[in-house]
Design an enzyme around this catalytic site. Structure first.
Site, PDB file in Angstrom:
ATOM      1  N   SER A  30      -5.017  52.422  14.708  1.00 25.36           N
ATOM      2  CA  SER A  30      -5.790  51.841  16.098  1.00 25.36           C
ATOM      3  C   SER A  30      -6.160  53.305  16.804  1.00 25.36           C
ATOM      4  O   SER A  30      -5.148  54.104  17.184  1.00 25.36           O
ATOM      5  CB  SER A  30      -4.944  51.255  16.828  1.00 25.36           C
ATOM      6  OG  SER A  30      -5.337  51.153  18.342  1.00 25.36           O
ATOM      7  N   HIS A  82      -8.856  50.611  13.151  1.00 22.39           N
ATOM      8  CA  HIS A  82      -8.960  49.665  13.996  1.00 22.39           C
ATOM      9  C   HIS A  82      -9.537  49.883  15.529  1.00 22.39           C
ATOM     10  O   HIS A  82      -8.949  50.833  16.186  1.00 22.39           O
ATOM     11  CB  HIS A  82      -7.546  49.017  14.346  1.00 22.39           C
ATOM     12  CG  HIS A  82      -7.193  47.871  15.099  1.00 22.39           C
ATOM     13  ND1 HIS A  82      -7.452  46.574  14.587  1.00 22.39           N
ATOM     14  CD2 HIS A  82      -6.744  47.765  16.380  1.00 22.39           C
ATOM     15  CE1 HIS A  82      -7.095  45.735  15.702  1.00 22.39           C
ATOM     16  NE2 HIS A  82      -7.122  46.355  16.654  1.00 22.39           N
ATOM     17  N   ASP A 101     -10.281  48.834  19.391  1.00 22.30           N
ATOM     18  CA  ASP A 101     -10.038  47.953  20.415  1.00 22.30           C
ATOM     19  C   ASP A 101     -11.176  48.095  21.554  1.00 22.30           C
ATOM     20  O   ASP A 101     -11.197  49.035  22.103  1.00 22.30           O
ATOM     21  CB  ASP A 101      -8.586  48.370  20.996  1.00 22.30           C
ATOM     22  CG  ASP A 101      -7.575  48.055  20.052  1.00 22.30           C
ATOM     23  OD1 ASP A 101      -7.663  47.012  19.478  1.00 22.30           O
ATOM     24  OD2 ASP A 101      -6.871  49.046  19.797  1.00 22.30           O
ATOM     25  N   MET A 133     -12.455  46.500  24.640  1.00 22.33           N
ATOM     26  CA  MET A 133     -11.942  45.746  26.060  1.00 22.33           C
ATOM     27  C   MET A 133     -13.118  45.854  27.187  1.00 22.33           C
ATOM     28  O   MET A 133     -13.605  46.883  27.439  1.00 22.33           O
ATOM     29  CB  MET A 133     -10.529  46.447  26.485  1.00 22.33           C
ATOM     30  CG  MET A 133      -9.554  46.555  25.538  1.00 22.33           C
ATOM     31  SD  MET A 133      -8.280  47.491  26.253  1.00 22.33           S
ATOM     32  CE  MET A 133      -7.232  47.478  24.747  1.00 22.33           C
ATOM     33  N   HIS A 190     -11.785  44.883  16.881  1.00 23.02           N
ATOM     34  CA  HIS A 190     -10.935  43.726  17.621  1.00 23.02           C
ATOM     35  C   HIS A 190     -11.676  43.517  18.984  1.00 23.02           C
ATOM     36  O   HIS A 190     -11.550  44.291  19.719  1.00 23.02           O
ATOM     37  CB  HIS A 190      -9.503  44.150  17.563  1.00 23.02           C
ATOM     38  CG  HIS A 190      -8.611  43.312  18.579  1.00 23.02           C
ATOM     39  ND1 HIS A 190      -7.413  43.747  18.843  1.00 23.02           N
ATOM     40  CD2 HIS A 190      -8.810  42.124  19.001  1.00 23.02           C
ATOM     41  CE1 HIS A 190      -6.877  42.740  19.448  1.00 23.02           C
ATOM     42  NE2 HIS A 190      -7.667  41.754  19.650  1.00 23.02           N
ATOM     43  N   MET A 228     -11.998  42.388  22.466  1.00 20.78           N
ATOM     44  CA  MET A 228     -11.034  41.612  23.545  1.00 20.78           C
ATOM     45  C   MET A 228     -11.833  41.456  24.621  1.00 20.78           C
ATOM     46  O   MET A 228     -11.913  42.140  25.753  1.00 20.78           O
ATOM     47  CB  MET A 228      -9.970  42.620  23.786  1.00 20.78           C
ATOM     48  CG  MET A 228      -8.808  42.548  23.074  1.00 20.78           C
ATOM     49  SD  MET A 228      -7.636  43.772  22.857  1.00 20.78           S
ATOM     50  CE  MET A 228      -8.766  44.938  21.929  1.00 20.78           C
ATOM     51  N   MET A 239      -1.668  38.744  17.692  1.00 23.98           N
ATOM     52  CA  MET A 239      -1.218  39.701  18.687  1.00 23.98           C
ATOM     53  C   MET A 239       0.298  39.578  18.908  1.00 23.98           C
ATOM     54  O   MET A 239       0.759  38.370  19.335  1.00 23.98           O
ATOM     55  CB  MET A 239      -2.072  39.408  19.867  1.00 23.98           C
ATOM     56  CG  MET A 239      -3.511  39.807  20.143  1.00 23.98           C
ATOM     57  SD  MET A 239      -3.792  41.443  19.526  1.00 23.98           S
ATOM     58  CE  MET A 239      -2.840  42.464  20.616  1.00 23.98           C
ATOM     59  N   ASP A 274      -0.897  42.902  15.214  1.00 21.26           N
ATOM     60  CA  ASP A 274      -1.317  43.970  15.995  1.00 21.26           C
ATOM     61  C   ASP A 274      -0.442  43.885  17.521  1.00 21.26           C
ATOM     62  O   ASP A 274      -0.652  43.104  17.926  1.00 21.26           O
ATOM     63  CB  ASP A 274      -2.771  43.568  16.534  1.00 21.26           C
ATOM     64  CG  ASP A 274      -3.496  44.984  17.267  1.00 21.26           C
ATOM     65  OD1 ASP A 274      -2.860  45.740  17.614  1.00 21.26           O
ATOM     66  OD2 ASP A 274      -4.396  44.581  17.782  1.00 21.26           O
TER      67      ASP A 274
END
Ligand code: DX5
Ligand code: ZN
Length: 214
Positions: free
Chosen positions: A5, A30, A32, A34, A63, A65, A134, A172
């Site tokens: 990540s 990875h 993230d 958001m 990923h 979010m 998660m 994760d």
């Protein structure tokens, strides 16, 4: 497998951090994403994803979010993402969204928050290439692993077996050298690690260790 990540990377030295992962034994990057609505934090968007895609020599595992993730599927595909996960809690028409992801050629993932039971995934298990369990509440790196997640991995493994599906399990949040072996033993196929890698004195050695703890 191990997906590193970049949220925990030093963004002021992003090139070097990407090169460190490129020349390590890590399997995926990875990413993230958001939006400040689905989770109480904002990370980074397409300009940064495109820079990472241009430099990365391993598949990108994004990923999302974010709310309404279905609006951005094609854009992530164009940006160079290979594995795209959307949150169960953010999708009204999850089945349709998974089909849309697969239609682009990307692998389709469903991420679930700590409060979401794995049994809810049964009806879409054959449309799901990987489930992202998660093991912290999404939004921030560096949080403590929620131990109940181990039970969820085992339960999901059993559902996948019973349904004769080929779905992989990714875990994760709070993954480290102390719990990696247990997670692989419970049935995890891919672990995500952020702080365990970037805060380590020797990140590449730590990647090797996190990967062989199975
Ligand atoms: C949390 C993110 C995780 C996070 C993992 O919202 O989805 O991917 O970056 O970071 P660590 O490994 O530090 O818990
Ligand atoms: Zn993540």
């Amino acid at each position: 497998m191990l997906s590193v990540s970049l949220l925990a990377a030093d963004f002021g030295r992003l090139n070097e951090e990407i090169e460190m992962v490129n020349s390590s034994v890590a399997d995926w990057f990875h990413l993230d994403i958001m939006d400040g609505h689905f989770v109480p934090n904002i990370s980074y968007g397409f300009p940064v994803v495109e820079i990472i895609a241009a430099k990365a020599k391993k598949p990108l595992d994004a990923h999302l979010m974010i709310e309404k993730p279905e609006k951005y599927i094609d854009a992530f595909h164009t940006a160079g993402v290979h594995y795209l996960s959307v949150h169960y809690e953010a999708c009204t028409h999850l089945h349709r969204t998974l089909q849309h992801i697969r239609a682009t050629g990307m692998k389709a993932g469903v991420a679930i928050n700590p409060h979401t039971p794995v049994c809810l995934l049964r009806e879409v298990i054959h449309e799901t290439d990987f489930v992202l369990i998660m093991s912290v509440n999404p939004g921030f790196g560096g949080q403590a692993f929620i131990s109940r997640s181990l039970q969820k991995i085992k339960e999901l493994k059993e559902i996948i077996r019973r349904e004769k599906a080929a779905t992989l399990i990714e875990v994760d949040g709070g993954v480290n050298l102390q719990n990696a072996a247990q997670l692989y033993a419970a049935g995890a196929d891919i672990l995500v690690a952020g702080n365990a890698v970037f805060a380590a004195p020797n990140p590449q050695e730590t990647i090797i260790e996190l990967r062989i703890r199975n």
